[in-house]
Design a protein around this motif. Sequence first.
Motif, PDB file in Angstrom:
ATOM      1  N   THR A   1      18.068  76.724  31.816  1.00 39.68           N
ATOM      2  CA  THR A   1      18.683  76.050  30.670  1.00 39.68           C
ATOM      3  C   THR A   1      18.283  76.665  29.326  1.00 39.68           C
ATOM      4  O   THR A   1      18.889  76.342  28.303  1.00 39.68           O
ATOM      5  CB  THR A   1      18.286  74.559  30.640  1.00 39.68           C
ATOM      6  N   GLY A   2      17.262  77.490  29.318  1.00 45.17           N
ATOM      7  CA  GLY A   2      16.752  78.025  28.060  1.00 45.17           C
ATOM      8  C   GLY A   2      15.841  77.049  27.341  1.00 45.17           C
ATOM      9  O   GLY A   2      15.450  77.269  26.202  1.00 45.17           O
ATOM     10  N   TYR A   3      15.487  75.948  28.009  1.00 45.42           N
ATOM     11  CA  TYR A   3      14.565  74.966  27.432  1.00 45.42           C
ATOM     12  C   TYR A   3      13.125  75.479  27.544  1.00 45.42           C
ATOM     13  O   TYR A   3      12.809  76.319  28.379  1.00 45.42           O
ATOM     14  CB  TYR A   3      14.663  73.636  28.193  1.00 45.42           C
ATOM     15  N   ALA A   4      12.251  74.935  26.722  1.00 45.70           N
ATOM     16  CA  ALA A   4      10.822  75.201  26.841  1.00 45.70           C
ATOM     17  C   ALA A   4      10.292  74.431  28.055  1.00 45.70           C
ATOM     18  O   ALA A   4      10.918  73.470  28.511  1.00 45.70           O
ATOM     19  CB  ALA A   4      10.096  74.747  25.577  1.00 45.70           C
ATOM     20  N   PHE A   5       9.144  74.844  28.572  1.00 46.87           N
ATOM     21  CA  PHE A   5       8.529  74.156  29.711  1.00 46.87           C
ATOM     22  C   PHE A   5       7.139  73.685  29.324  1.00 46.87           C
ATOM     23  O   PHE A   5       6.332  74.460  28.814  1.00 46.87           O
ATOM     24  CB  PHE A   5       8.441  75.077  30.929  1.00 46.87           C
ATOM     25  N   ILE A   6       6.882  72.396  29.550  1.00 54.49           N
ATOM     26  CA  ILE A   6       5.573  71.804  29.264  1.00 54.49           C
ATOM     27  C   ILE A   6       5.072  71.145  30.537  1.00 54.49           C
ATOM     28  O   ILE A   6       5.732  70.257  31.093  1.00 54.49           O
ATOM     29  CB  ILE A   6       5.670  70.734  28.148  1.00 54.49           C
TER      30      ILE A   6
END
Length: 175
Positions: free
Chosen positions: A28-33
């Motif tokens: 998705t191109g989201y950041a990962f935490i």
Amino acid sequence: MKSSECVVLIGMPGAGKSTIGSRLAGLTGYAFIDTDLVIEAVYGRRLQDICDQLSREDFLNVESQIICALAAAKSVIATGGSVIYRPGTMEHLKRLGSVVHLSLTLPEIEERVARNPERGISFGPGQTLEDLYNERMALYRRHASYECDSGLLNPEECAKWIIRKLGLPFQPGAA
């Protein structure tokens, strides 16, 4: 789902929150935490060492305090399995975005946890993995808007299932 919202993954240890979350972020191109890694960074120690040092209640308080301090947008947040014990923590996470429960059967969880016994699980006195499973399943289902069976689907399939369910942007060339 608003374009600024996060995706929050909850579930038992071994359900695939980190693996699926990382894949979902990549697609998705989201950041990962990974909140377990955030806790380790704050303490400068492995999660299992922190769990072993603190009482269960103290660990849950620390976890809640750290997670409630998170501010994020367009991120996939993989939580620790115990996050559901603090209603205020779950309310904070729900404000950040959609909550997805990654579910597995108890035998699948036992098998996965046995492969990584240093995973960092906060047990109460005398509790077994089965006790935790029985205690947590209703809480996961109460707090989640969606449930994905991570035993039936591989990590890639789970990530794509979540993308479809939540209407997330899909970047096929990513990750």
